[in-house]
Design an enzyme around this catalytic site. Structure first.
Site, mmCIF file in Angstrom:
data_model
loop_
_atom_site.group_PDB
_atom_site.id
_atom_site.type_symbol
_atom_site.label_atom_id
_atom_site.label_comp_id
_atom_site.label_asym_id
_atom_site.label_seq_id
_atom_site.Cartn_x
_atom_site.Cartn_y
_atom_site.Cartn_z
ATOM 1 N N HIS A 130 -3.126 -0.843 -1.102
ATOM 2 C CA HIS A 130 -4.553 -0.811 -1.570
ATOM 3 C C HIS A 130 -4.615 -1.136 -3.142
ATOM 4 O O HIS A 130 -5.836 -1.220 -3.748
ATOM 5 C CB HIS A 130 -5.331 0.431 -1.062
ATOM 6 C CG HIS A 130 -4.939 1.776 -2.141
ATOM 7 N ND1 HIS A 130 -5.628 2.046 -3.186
ATOM 8 C CD2 HIS A 130 -3.932 2.562 -1.913
ATOM 9 C CE1 HIS A 130 -5.256 3.495 -3.404
ATOM 10 N NE2 HIS A 130 -4.270 3.578 -2.771
ATOM 11 N N THR B 173 2.279 7.446 -1.875
ATOM 12 C CA THR B 173 2.645 8.960 -2.077
ATOM 13 C C THR B 173 3.541 9.287 -0.786
ATOM 14 O O THR B 173 4.389 10.027 -1.246
ATOM 15 C CB THR B 173 1.162 9.750 -1.701
ATOM 16 O OG1 THR B 173 0.427 9.208 -2.804
ATOM 17 C CG2 THR B 173 1.636 11.180 -1.995
ATOM 18 N N CYS C 126 -6.446 8.894 -8.330
ATOM 19 C CA CYS C 126 -6.072 9.771 -7.118
ATOM 20 C C CYS C 126 -6.183 11.558 -7.413
ATOM 21 O O CYS C 126 -6.548 12.204 -6.673
ATOM 22 C CB CYS C 126 -4.706 9.811 -6.641
ATOM 23 S SG CYS C 126 -4.429 7.937 -6.418
HETATM 24 N N1 PLP Z 1 1.793 5.975 -8.214
HETATM 25 C C1 PLP Z 1 0.992 5.400 -8.897
HETATM 26 C C2 PLP Z 1 1.664 4.777 -10.052
HETATM 27 C C3 PLP Z 1 -0.084 5.410 -8.781
HETATM 28 O O1 PLP Z 1 -1.275 4.661 -9.455
HETATM 29 C C4 PLP Z 1 -0.600 5.935 -7.329
HETATM 30 C C5 PLP Z 1 -2.304 5.515 -7.065
HETATM 31 O O2 PLP Z 1 -2.991 5.694 -8.102
HETATM 32 C C6 PLP Z 1 0.120 6.178 -6.566
HETATM 33 C C7 PLP Z 1 1.560 6.478 -6.707
HETATM 34 C C8 PLP Z 1 -0.230 6.872 -4.999
HETATM 35 O O3 PLP Z 1 -0.710 5.748 -4.314
HETATM 36 P P1 PLP Z 1 -1.382 5.810 -2.848
HETATM 37 O O4 PLP Z 1 -2.530 6.157 -3.003
HETATM 38 O O5 PLP Z 1 -1.038 4.686 -1.948
HETATM 39 O O6 PLP Z 1 -0.614 7.151 -2.360
#
Ligand code: PLP
Length: 390
Positions: free
Chosen positions: A201, A72, A332
């Site tokens: 992660h 993110t 998320c």
């Molecule tokens: N982009 C995609 C395609 C995702 O699947 C996710 C998390 O599910 C994210 C971005 C965000 O990742 P993070 O949790 O590292 O911010």
């Protein structure tokens, strides 16, 4: 109670070898990687080594890798960074309706700041009409954004073609590769990606570490930093480096590169078996195109079934049964009660979106777990259907 974890697109368990690689930096080797004493140099060397390993996994140079706290953050840095630095070229951005909320929300924010964003629709298979995309690129378009793998359906988008179209029109191309890195081969040069985001992660490293690739070779991409401070990460991401997280990400990338083919074929067999068995359930079908799809994901619509009730049924097992973790939508954002924007974009009704479940497999899953899952999904669905009849 044993757990059968089939929610790997949400997050993954830490690989023991990754944990081992990060432990020294959480304990004895706790130095700041920017300290000039010998102790600090060891941390600096670990960061340097990890930067090389992350770069190697995606065909980049180490100098093109910026460490962030998550995907993110990398997405925010990439999109806002380009938006600010390219303001005198234009203020138009293009993305697609099925992007992750991390991309969509940054675009919405930029709209509130006077930028214009076009959200390209997708077809019922989750893919897009490339001619439609090309027709939307204008002289003032500064950035086109499409993910490589969709987190909900596993659909793989044709980013190489999209990058070619984008570059032909003089804009930059960014790809959120959070679900793809470590699972399928990625070469940023071959795919034509100018900015790429990834997250630890999702590939068996811990939460709290991510990375942004920013092209420095050929056409150097200029982005404006969002954090001002000590000038870390080539001035693009100030803040003392998360050395344990970075060491973990480096190790995870190294393992993914070496073991990718082996993991891919083993996981595909399990996913195909799971899908084949679950599609025998009356009223079930796969969401998104089956052909261009990541081998670990199946998103299945069970007509007439409330996905929340199914998730609850699977995760509240009876005596002697394992708990099964699956999901219905973006991990998320799954705590919200809205239907999945991805499934709606594919043309599903709200009711159908609320009746869909994502199974996402990982390298730790076994055939026994899949067989138990098939049995328990059948059982819970039968219970739910008998309740709705009575
Ligand atoms: N982009 C995609 C395609 C995702 O699947 C996710 C998390 O599910 C994210 C971005 C965000 O990742 P993070 O949790 O590292 O911010």
């Amino acid at each position: 109670m044993p757990l059968i974890y089939l929610d790997n697109n949400s997050t993954t368990p830490i690989d023991n070898r990754v944990l081992e690689a990060m432990m020294p930096f959480l304990t004895t080797e706790f130095a700041n990687a920017n300290s000039t004493h010998h102790f600090g140099l060891k941390a600096y060397e670990a960061v340097k080594d990890s930067r090389k390993k992350v770069a190697q996994l995606i065909g980049a140079e180490p100098t093109e890798i910026i460490f962030t706290s998550c995907a993110t953050e990398a997405i925010n840095l990439a999109i806002k960074g380009v938006a600010i630095s390219s303001r005198n070229k234009g203020n138009h951005i293009i993305t697609i309706q099925t992007e992750h909320q991390a991309v969509l929300d940054v675009c919405k924010y930029l709209e509130s700041q006077g930028y214009e964003v076009t959200y390209i629709p997708v077809k019922s298979d989750g893919l897009l009409d490339l001619e439609k995309l090309e027709s939307q690129i204008r002289n003032d378009t500064i950035l086109v954004i499409t993910m490589l793998v969709n987190n909900e359906t596993g659909v793989i988008l044709p980013v190489k073609e999209i990058a070619e179209i984008t570059h032909k029109k003089g804009a930059l191309f960014m790809s959120d590769c959070t679900q793809a890195v470590g699972k399928i081969p990625i070469d940023v040069d071959n795919l034509g990606i100018d900015l790429l985001c990834l997250s630890g992660h999702k590939l068996n490293a811990p939460k709290g570490i991510g990375s942004l690739y920013v092209r420095q070779r050929f056409n150097r991409v200029k982005i404006e930093p969002l954090l001002q401070g000590g000038g870390h990460e080539s001035g693009l991401r100030s803040g003392t480096l998360n050395v344990p997280g970075i060491a973990a990400l480096g190790k995870a990338c190294e393992l993914a590169r070496i073991e990718m083919a082996k993991n891919a074929s083993a996981i595909k067999i399990l996913r195909d078996h799971l899908e084949f068995e679950l599609l025998k359930i009356k009223g079930s079908s796969v969401n998104g195109c089956s052909k261009n799809r990541l081998y670990n994901t199946t998103n299945i619509l069970f007509e007439g079934i409330d996905s929340e009730a199914l998730i609850l049924g699977l995760s509240s097992p009876k005596e002697g049964e394992p708990e099964i973790a699956v999901s219905n939508g973006s991990a998320c954002t799954s705590k919200n009660i809205h239907p999945s924007h991805v499934l709606l974009a594919l043309g599903l009704s709200e009711t159908q979106a609320f009746s869909s479940i994502r199974f996402s497999l990982g390298k730790h899953n076994t055939i026994d777990e899949i067989d138990i899952t098939v049995t328990l999904v059948n059982k819970v669905i039968q219970e739910l259907r008998s309740l709705s009849i009575n």
